[in-house]
Design a protein around this motif. Structure first.
Motif, PDB file in Angstrom:
ATOM      1  N   GLN A 120      17.341  19.161  -5.008  1.00  0.00           N
ATOM      2  CA  GLN A 120      16.366  19.969  -5.730  1.00  0.00           C
ATOM      3  C   GLN A 120      15.651  20.909  -4.756  1.00  0.00           C
ATOM      4  O   GLN A 120      15.226  20.492  -3.665  1.00  0.00           O
ATOM      5  N   GLY A 121      15.525  22.164  -5.142  1.00  0.00           N
ATOM      6  CA  GLY A 121      14.854  23.144  -4.306  1.00  0.00           C
ATOM      7  C   GLY A 121      15.695  23.719  -3.192  1.00  0.00           C
ATOM      8  O   GLY A 121      15.217  24.538  -2.401  1.00  0.00           O
ATOM      9  N   GLU A 122      16.973  23.371  -3.143  1.00  0.00           N
ATOM     10  CA  GLU A 122      17.859  23.802  -2.077  1.00  0.00           C
ATOM     11  C   GLU A 122      18.767  24.923  -2.571  1.00  0.00           C
ATOM     12  O   GLU A 122      19.197  24.935  -3.723  1.00  0.00           O
ATOM     13  N   ILE A 123      19.069  25.876  -1.675  1.00  0.00           N
ATOM     14  CA  ILE A 123      19.985  26.960  -1.986  1.00  0.00           C
ATOM     15  C   ILE A 123      21.265  26.769  -1.188  1.00  0.00           C
ATOM     16  O   ILE A 123      21.238  26.730   0.041  1.00  0.00           O
ATOM     17  N   LEU A 124      22.381  26.670  -1.910  1.00  0.00           N
ATOM     18  CA  LEU A 124      23.691  26.559  -1.280  1.00  0.00           C
ATOM     19  C   LEU A 124      24.436  27.868  -1.470  1.00  0.00           C
ATOM     20  O   LEU A 124      24.595  28.345  -2.597  1.00  0.00           O
ATOM     21  N   GLY A 125      24.887  28.467  -0.375  1.00  0.00           N
ATOM     22  CA  GLY A 125      25.708  29.662  -0.439  1.00  0.00           C
ATOM     23  C   GLY A 125      27.166  29.308  -0.226  1.00  0.00           C
ATOM     24  O   GLY A 125      27.496  28.553   0.698  1.00  0.00           O
ATOM     25  N   ILE A 126      28.034  29.820  -1.080  1.00  0.00           N
ATOM     26  CA  ILE A 126      29.477  29.575  -0.967  1.00  0.00           C
ATOM     27  C   ILE A 126      30.137  30.844  -0.445  1.00  0.00           C
ATOM     28  O   ILE A 126      30.042  31.908  -1.059  1.00  0.00           O
ATOM     29  N   PHE A 138      18.741  33.605   3.314  1.00  0.00           N
ATOM     30  CA  PHE A 138      18.247  32.976   2.090  1.00  0.00           C
ATOM     31  C   PHE A 138      18.837  31.599   1.778  1.00  0.00           C
ATOM     32  O   PHE A 138      18.268  30.884   0.944  1.00  0.00           O
ATOM     33  N   CYS A 139      19.938  31.235   2.403  1.00  0.00           N
ATOM     34  CA  CYS A 139      20.582  29.961   2.054  1.00  0.00           C
ATOM     35  C   CYS A 139      20.147  28.845   3.004  1.00  0.00           C
ATOM     36  O   CYS A 139      20.052  29.044   4.215  1.00  0.00           O
ATOM     37  N   ASP A 140      19.891  27.676   2.425  1.00  0.00           N
ATOM     38  CA  ASP A 140      19.596  26.497   3.245  1.00  0.00           C
ATOM     39  C   ASP A 140      20.873  25.907   3.807  1.00  0.00           C
ATOM     40  O   ASP A 140      20.928  25.491   4.965  1.00  0.00           O
ATOM     41  N   LYS A 141      21.902  25.859   2.970  1.00  0.00           N
ATOM     42  CA  LYS A 141      23.197  25.333   3.392  1.00  0.00           C
ATOM     43  C   LYS A 141      24.292  26.333   3.047  1.00  0.00           C
ATOM     44  O   LYS A 141      24.148  27.149   2.138  1.00  0.00           O
ATOM     45  N   ILE A 142      25.394  26.221   3.784  1.00  0.00           N
ATOM     46  CA  ILE A 142      26.556  27.084   3.580  1.00  0.00           C
ATOM     47  C   ILE A 142      27.794  26.217   3.400  1.00  0.00           C
ATOM     48  O   ILE A 142      28.000  25.240   4.126  1.00  0.00           O
ATOM     49  N   LEU A 143      28.613  26.601   2.422  1.00  0.00           N
ATOM     50  CA  LEU A 143      29.934  26.003   2.238  1.00  0.00           C
ATOM     51  C   LEU A 143      30.955  27.104   2.449  1.00  0.00           C
ATOM     52  O   LEU A 143      30.918  28.134   1.775  1.00  0.00           O
ATOM     53  N   MET A 144      31.869  26.910   3.390  1.00  0.00           N
ATOM     54  CA  MET A 144      32.957  27.856   3.621  1.00  0.00           C
ATOM     55  C   MET A 144      34.239  27.279   3.048  1.00  0.00           C
ATOM     56  O   MET A 144      34.623  26.145   3.383  1.00  0.00           O
ATOM     57  N   LEU A 145      34.887  28.046   2.166  1.00  0.00           N
ATOM     58  CA  LEU A 145      36.155  27.631   1.575  1.00  0.00           C
ATOM     59  C   LEU A 145      37.308  28.361   2.260  1.00  0.00           C
ATOM     60  O   LEU A 145      37.242  29.566   2.497  1.00  0.00           O
ATOM     61  N   LYS A 146      38.381  27.610   2.527  1.00  0.00           N
ATOM     62  CA  LYS A 146      39.580  28.212   3.110  1.00  0.00           C
ATOM     63  C   LYS A 146      40.783  27.344   2.772  1.00  0.00           C
ATOM     64  O   LYS A 146      40.722  26.111   2.931  1.00  0.00           O
ATOM     65  N   ASP A 147      41.849  27.977   2.285  1.00  0.00           N
ATOM     66  CA  ASP A 147      43.100  27.275   1.999  1.00  0.00           C
ATOM     67  C   ASP A 147      42.861  26.077   1.081  1.00  0.00           C
ATOM     68  O   ASP A 147      43.336  24.961   1.356  1.00  0.00           O
ATOM     69  N   THR A 148      42.111  26.288   0.017  1.00  0.00           N
ATOM     70  CA  THR A 148      41.829  25.331  -1.073  1.00  0.00           C
ATOM     71  C   THR A 148      40.834  24.239  -0.697  1.00  0.00           C
ATOM     72  O   THR A 148      40.431  23.473  -1.563  1.00  0.00           O
ATOM     73  N   ARG A 149      40.437  24.160   0.558  1.00  0.00           N
ATOM     74  CA  ARG A 149      39.578  23.058   1.010  1.00  0.00           C
ATOM     75  C   ARG A 149      38.290  23.572   1.642  1.00  0.00           C
ATOM     76  O   ARG A 149      38.143  24.761   1.915  1.00  0.00           O
ATOM     77  N   ILE A 150      37.383  22.627   1.904  1.00  0.00           N
ATOM     78  CA  ILE A 150      36.168  22.949   2.650  1.00  0.00           C
ATOM     79  C   ILE A 150      36.533  23.152   4.114  1.00  0.00           C
ATOM     80  O   ILE A 150      37.086  22.262   4.758  1.00  0.00           O
ATOM     81  N   PHE A 151      36.242  24.338   4.620  1.00  0.00           N
ATOM     82  CA  PHE A 151      36.476  24.611   6.035  1.00  0.00           C
ATOM     83  C   PHE A 151      35.260  24.223   6.866  1.00  0.00           C
ATOM     84  O   PHE A 151      35.386  23.662   7.959  1.00  0.00           O
ATOM     85  N   ALA A 152      34.072  24.531   6.354  1.00  0.00           N
ATOM     86  CA  ALA A 152      32.828  24.170   7.049  1.00  0.00           C
ATOM     87  C   ALA A 152      31.736  23.988   6.005  1.00  0.00           C
ATOM     88  O   ALA A 152      31.712  24.670   4.985  1.00  0.00           O
TER      89      ALA A 152
END
Length: 254
Positions: A28-34, A204-218
């Motif tokens: 709650q209150g967190e911003i995730l950037g994809i 602006f993002c608290d967390k980052i999700l990097m997608l690559k080749d169908t999976r989570i890269f970072a």
């Protein structure tokens, strides 16, 4: 409370996997950037989270409740989805657009409480003067504010946005993202958004999700994930990453 995505996988029409074993948590209150190059499944992922698309496997749960077991109306009271900016709109007025956010709560007609909630949101989003304007007469930034207002009218615990700054000028990009950040902080709303601009993601993002080749890269804290090595591996471009005002600043190299 938090949104939990566990081992989510998805394919279109039983074809090749678009997403494989995606697991993450948004509090709650967190911003995730994809982040990710075009075609890596960013929009597919957020549609799976909102159950616009049905995952092949895995689970999306909010506060311990599996969304797959809820009705669309129940999901709409938890999550609101703001699609990617597009150029064509019906001649719907702003107030009617925002009122649509009350559909999960309304019976055969909108109540006085529904109307009061909508006009309060219009005031908060500085849309009062535009309430009776048609969407197709407004700027991109004004329309985006109207769509976020519609999402807020659902009174959700989580807002999902697909490239909320796409096609907007610099002023409106910052205005929209400041608005989103204030909503997350002041209303304790979880925010998930796809975004291409790495510097805006850093700001602006608290967390980052990097997608690559169908999976989570970072995946992790934004300031830890946004590194020269990760960016090079994701986009095949060289960058210089520095820290300015407490945020990573990414500069492209020739």
């Amino acid at each position: 409370m938090s949104l939990e995505i566990s081992n989510l996988s998805f394919s279109y029409n039983n074809g090749p996997k678009i997403l494989k074993d995606i697991s993450l948590t948004v509090r709650q209150g967190e911003i995730l950037g994809i982040l990710g190059p075009n075609g890596t499944g960013k929009t597919t992922l957020i549609k799976c989270i909102d159950h616009i698309l049905t995952p092949d496997s895995g689970e999306v749960a909010f506060d311990g409740h599996n969304l797959a077991l809820l009705t669309p109306k129940e999901i709409a009271k938890i999550m609101a989805y703001v699609p990617q900016y597009a150029g064509n709109f019906f001649t719907m007025r702003v107030v009617d657009t925002v009122m649509m956010g009350r559909l999960p709560y309304a019976g055969r007609q909108y109540s006085q409480q529904d109307k009061a909630i909508v006009f309060d949101i219009l005031r908060q989003m500085n849309l009062e003067s535009l309430a009776f304007r048609s969407l197709n007469t407004m700027s991109g930034g004004e329309r985006q504010r109207a769509f976020i207002a519609r999402a807020l009218a659902q009174q959700p615990q989580c807002i999902i946005l697909d490239e909320p700054t796409s096609s907007l000028d610099l002023h409106n990009q910052l205005f929209i993202l400041h608005t989103i950040a204030n909503l997350a902080k002041n209303r304790h709303i979880s925010v998930i958004m796809t975004i291409h601009d790495l510097n805006l993601a850093s700001m602006f993002c608290d967390k980052i999700l990097m997608l690559k080749d169908t999976r989570i890269f970072a995946y992790g804290e934004a300031q830890e994930v946004l590194t020269e090595a990760n960016i090079d591996a994701m986009y095949q471009v060289k960058t210089k990453v520095t820290v300015e005002d407490g945020c990573k600043h990414i500069r492209l190299l020739k």
